[in-house]
Design an enzyme around this catalytic site. Structure first.
Site, mmCIF file in Angstrom:
data_model
loop_
_atom_site.group_PDB
_atom_site.id
_atom_site.type_symbol
_atom_site.label_atom_id
_atom_site.label_comp_id
_atom_site.label_asym_id
_atom_site.label_seq_id
_atom_site.Cartn_x
_atom_site.Cartn_y
_atom_site.Cartn_z
ATOM 1 N N ARG A 145 0.919 6.067 15.671
ATOM 2 C CA ARG A 145 0.359 5.147 16.657
ATOM 3 C C ARG A 145 -1.111 4.873 16.344
ATOM 4 N NH1 ARG A 145 1.463 5.959 23.065
ATOM 5 N NH2 ARG A 145 0.187 4.281 23.875
ATOM 6 N N LYS B 151 0.900 -1.158 0.000
ATOM 7 C CA LYS B 151 0.000 0.000 0.000
ATOM 8 C C LYS B 151 0.941 1.212 0.000
ATOM 9 C CE LYS B 151 -2.796 3.319 1.627
ATOM 10 N NZ LYS B 151 -2.215 4.674 1.635
ATOM 11 N N GLU C 24 5.678 -0.278 13.453
ATOM 12 C CA GLU C 24 6.636 0.561 14.156
ATOM 13 C C GLU C 24 5.987 1.927 14.246
ATOM 14 O OE1 GLU C 24 10.309 2.259 12.481
ATOM 15 O OE2 GLU C 24 9.374 3.381 14.103
ATOM 16 N N CYS D 60 12.140 8.247 13.535
ATOM 17 C CA CYS D 60 11.539 7.514 14.652
ATOM 18 C C CYS D 60 12.484 7.459 15.847
ATOM 19 C CB CYS D 60 11.148 6.117 14.199
ATOM 20 S SG CYS D 60 12.206 5.482 12.930
ATOM 21 N N GLY E 128 -1.225 2.539 13.223
ATOM 22 C CA GLY E 128 -0.745 1.189 13.556
ATOM 23 C C GLY E 128 -1.743 0.431 14.416
HETATM 24 P P1 NAP Z 1 0.013 7.397 9.188
HETATM 25 O O1 NAP Z 1 -1.039 8.431 9.217
HETATM 26 O O2 NAP Z 1 -0.027 6.402 10.277
HETATM 27 O O3 NAP Z 1 -0.118 6.668 7.772
HETATM 28 C C1 NAP Z 1 0.763 5.607 7.383
HETATM 29 C C2 NAP Z 1 0.056 4.718 6.363
HETATM 30 O O4 NAP Z 1 -0.990 3.985 7.012
HETATM 31 C C3 NAP Z 1 -0.604 5.467 5.222
HETATM 32 O O5 NAP Z 1 -0.500 4.680 4.058
HETATM 33 C C4 NAP Z 1 -2.038 5.560 5.659
HETATM 34 O O6 NAP Z 1 -2.883 5.639 4.552
HETATM 35 C C5 NAP Z 1 -2.253 4.272 6.410
HETATM 36 N N1 NAP Z 1 -3.222 4.405 7.505
HETATM 37 C C6 NAP Z 1 -3.150 5.255 8.543
HETATM 38 N N2 NAP Z 1 -4.194 5.080 9.368
HETATM 39 C C7 NAP Z 1 -4.947 4.087 8.844
HETATM 40 C C8 NAP Z 1 -6.159 3.460 9.230
HETATM 41 N N3 NAP Z 1 -6.809 3.834 10.339
HETATM 42 N N4 NAP Z 1 -6.650 2.483 8.445
HETATM 43 C C9 NAP Z 1 -6.006 2.117 7.324
HETATM 44 N N5 NAP Z 1 -4.859 2.676 6.896
HETATM 45 C C10 NAP Z 1 -4.323 3.663 7.639
HETATM 46 O O7 NAP Z 1 1.462 8.028 9.189
HETATM 47 P P2 NAP Z 1 2.091 9.219 8.310
HETATM 48 O O8 NAP Z 1 1.180 9.628 7.256
HETATM 49 O O9 NAP Z 1 3.416 8.744 7.903
HETATM 50 O O10 NAP Z 1 2.363 10.381 9.337
HETATM 51 C C11 NAP Z 1 1.442 10.841 10.277
HETATM 52 C C12 NAP Z 1 2.058 10.783 11.668
HETATM 53 O O11 NAP Z 1 2.670 9.497 11.871
HETATM 54 C C13 NAP Z 1 3.197 11.734 11.947
HETATM 55 O O12 NAP Z 1 2.767 13.002 12.313
HETATM 56 C C14 NAP Z 1 3.923 11.039 13.046
HETATM 57 O O13 NAP Z 1 3.328 11.324 14.279
HETATM 58 C C15 NAP Z 1 3.759 9.592 12.766
HETATM 59 N N6 NAP Z 1 4.951 8.945 12.170
HETATM 60 C C16 NAP Z 1 5.784 8.280 12.978
HETATM 61 C C17 NAP Z 1 6.871 7.633 12.449
HETATM 62 C C18 NAP Z 1 7.817 6.875 13.320
HETATM 63 O O14 NAP Z 1 8.743 6.302 12.782
HETATM 64 N N7 NAP Z 1 7.618 6.805 14.601
HETATM 65 C C19 NAP Z 1 7.133 7.660 11.086
HETATM 66 C C20 NAP Z 1 6.255 8.354 10.248
HETATM 67 C C21 NAP Z 1 5.158 8.979 10.825
HETATM 68 P P3 NAP Z 1 -3.463 7.020 4.040
HETATM 69 O O15 NAP Z 1 -2.492 8.097 4.361
HETATM 70 O O16 NAP Z 1 -3.654 6.810 2.608
HETATM 71 O O17 NAP Z 1 -4.712 7.177 4.798
#
Ligand code: NAP
Length: 525
Positions: free
Chosen positions: A241, A182, A263, A300, A244
């Protein structure tokens, strides 16, 4: 209308809801309209992956390794187009992306060399004991095999090394799992270039087309459908979080629950011990800010928490960090959403009772730039307000001033699971370090001394994992060759005739593996 493609096995499609990439440096929308995969395409990709499983999971180590190497070669062959596209979609600088490309192809090649070694198969043989009394013992032979097709969610913050052909995909391929990716909606052009490189490698190596599919799209429905798809047997994820844990719930609620290796969030405590502060407070202050602000803090392993004994030496550290931070230039963040989340997190800390703002970076000019922030509080305030321990993704960190080593240990003991912990130690700190280490080791996947947590080597010994919520399963790592183990499971063959056994367990040892026989390693010649 569409230019971006969905890759299902060897075919490509366009369609679904169009979406666009945003250049985070300028706010401009891409000219390219990207396609979104539909639920029917999720099913089709999973069906092909399932059909590819048998042939791909039983490939010889040499053939699997050659495939990984071809993927690496194809990514290099994309050339500057890959770097230019990733720069426009992420705002990350050229040098960082060129380094990340090197890491991406380096980890594919590392997995290839490790696959060839074959010890990950853990071939183990306990021969039959027909004359054993009172009962004979059967012939028992165990080998690891792939869990089945794996769904991989590309990460926003590593558009190459943790995205379409990143660590999760490389380790799943290495384990013999077909992969359905994805793609992250923040870098769809980058994702598609890499996906085409993998698709071409599948073809040129003569593999079943279902070994790889690429499903771009934004919105949660696509990812949710992929995790719910019955033919998917495990999930690799890097992100928030919230994301995930949502995927973990979907996976646990399936008729056949499956593991999700997510992660997620970590604030990576750095513990400054008194001897280190006495001898190098200023140098540590500057180095800490270097680690905090690298890549706009979007790692991270960013050091989001500092724990130290209060006193004049800590004041010297704080003064040096404040000076370095106040000169820190704001950097473009990956997406408007990530920037907005950073601003919200910093605002919560600015407004928190008992929390002082030590320093801010240079004020941001232009949209979507992260202004670095460093805060300080005491241990009692930190304990009483869980918001202070939440990850603020970006260059933000909180210092906890402690009154004793015991209070430092108690502060560590109260933390959630983390990817890393760093101990800064100097002369005379040995006893305090020994007191802290057992508590730290219960919380994290990697402990460093006298370094900084940003920068993760891809090696055999690396652990990039940790107890929840840093990951969903603290027994695993998403970086390094050990990451393969997430996608393998042991199968034991009892009294199965030699000709029917998989090659790693056959008497002639046709793959020349090192095997454990009757508990002792028999090293391959
Ligand atoms: P994200 O919002 O968790 O999205 C990551 C992936 O998962 C995207 O492809 C997203 O799809 C999908 N996704 C998210 N929530 C979902 C759900 N409820 N159901 C199905 N699919 C879902 O992360 P991000 O876009 O990379 O960044 C947002 C936040 O994540 C940041 O502000 C930060 O806090 C955190 N982050 C943390 C790390 C780390 O290593 N700790 C790394 C990156 C980001 P769509 O976007 O297409 O919905």
């Amino acid at each position: 209308m569409f230019n971006g493609a969905i890759l299902i096995g060897a075919s490509e499609r366009q369609g679904g809801e169009p979406f666009f990439a945003i250049n985070p440096a300028t706010g401009a929308r891409s000219d390219v309209a990207f396609s979104s995969a539909t639920p029917a395409e999720v099913e089709e990709a999973a069906g092909l992956a399932d059909a590819a499983f048998e042939s791909f999971s039983t490939l010889s180590p040499d053939a699997r390794a050659a495939f990984l190497e071809t993927v690496a070669d194809n990514i290099v062959a994309i050339g500057d187009l890959l770097i230019d596209t990733a720069m426009a979609e992420t705002g990350l600088p050229r040098a960082r992306l060129e380094g990340e490309r090197g890491r991406t192809v380096g980890q594919l090649r590392l997995f290839a060399s490790y696959v060839r070694l074959g010890d990950w198969l853990d071939a183990t043989i306990d021969v039959a004991l027909p004359d054993r009394q009172p009962l004979p013992r059967a012939d028992l032979r165990r080998v690891n095999q792939s869990v089945g097709p794996v769904a991989v969610f590309g990460a926003s913050n590593f558009p190459l090394a943790f995205s379409v052909a990143g660590g999760d995909t490389a380790s799943a391929f290495a384990a013999g799992s077909p992969v359905v990716v994805k793609g992250h909606s923040a870098h769809p052009g980058t994702g598609e270039l890499v996906a085409r490189a993998i698709q071409a490698a599948v073809k040129s190596r003569g593999l079943h087309e279902g070994v790889f599919s690429y499903l771009p799209g934004n919105g949660n429905a696509l990812g949710a459908a992929l995790v719910a798809e019955p033919r998917i047997k495990a999930v690799g994820f890097t992100g928030s979080r919230g994301g995930g844990t949502a995927l973990m719930k979907i996976a646990a609620g399936r008729a056949e629950p499956i593991p999700v290796y997510a992660e997620m969030s970590s604030i990576n405590p750095v513990v400054l011990l008194p001897g280190a502060l006495a001898h190098r407070a200023e140098a540590m202050g500057a180095a800490f800010v270097g680690s905090l602000t690298m890549g706009s803090g979007q790692f991270c392993t960013n050091p989001g928490l500092v724990i130290a004994l209060d006193g004049p030496d800590l004041d010297r550290f704080v003064a040096a960090a404040a000076e370095a931070l106040s000169g820190a230039q704001p950097q473009v963040m990956l997406t408007p959403g990530i920037h907005a989340a950073y601003e919200r997190g910093v605002a919560a800390l600015v407004g928190a009772q008992g929390v002082a703002t030590v320093a801010r970076g240079t004020e941001a000019e232009g949209g979507n730039r992260g202004q670095a922030a460093f805060f300080a509080t005491d241990a009692a305030t930190f304990r009483s307000n869980p918001v202070l321990a939440e990850e603020v993704f970006g260059s933000s960190s909180v210092l906890i001033r402690c009154s004793s080593i015991e209070e430092m240990v108690a502060t560590v003991a109260g933390l959630e699971g983390q990817l890393t912990a760093t101990l800064q130690i100097g002369a005379g700190d040995e006893a305090d370090a020994a007191t802290l280490l057992p508590t730290l080791s219960r919380k994290v996947g990697r402990i460093l001394t006298n370094g900084w947590p940003t920068g993760v080597e891809v090696t055999h010994a690396m652990v990039h994992g940790g107890p929840f919520p840093s990951t969903s399963d603290g027994r695993s790592t998403s970086v390094g060759t050990l990451a393969m183990m997430r996608f393998l499971r042991p199968v034991c063959y009892q009294d199965v005739p030699d000709a029917l056994l998989p090659p790693p367990l056959q008497a002639a040892n046709p793959w020349g593996l090192t095997r454990r026989v009757e508990g002792r390693l028999e090293v391959a010649a």
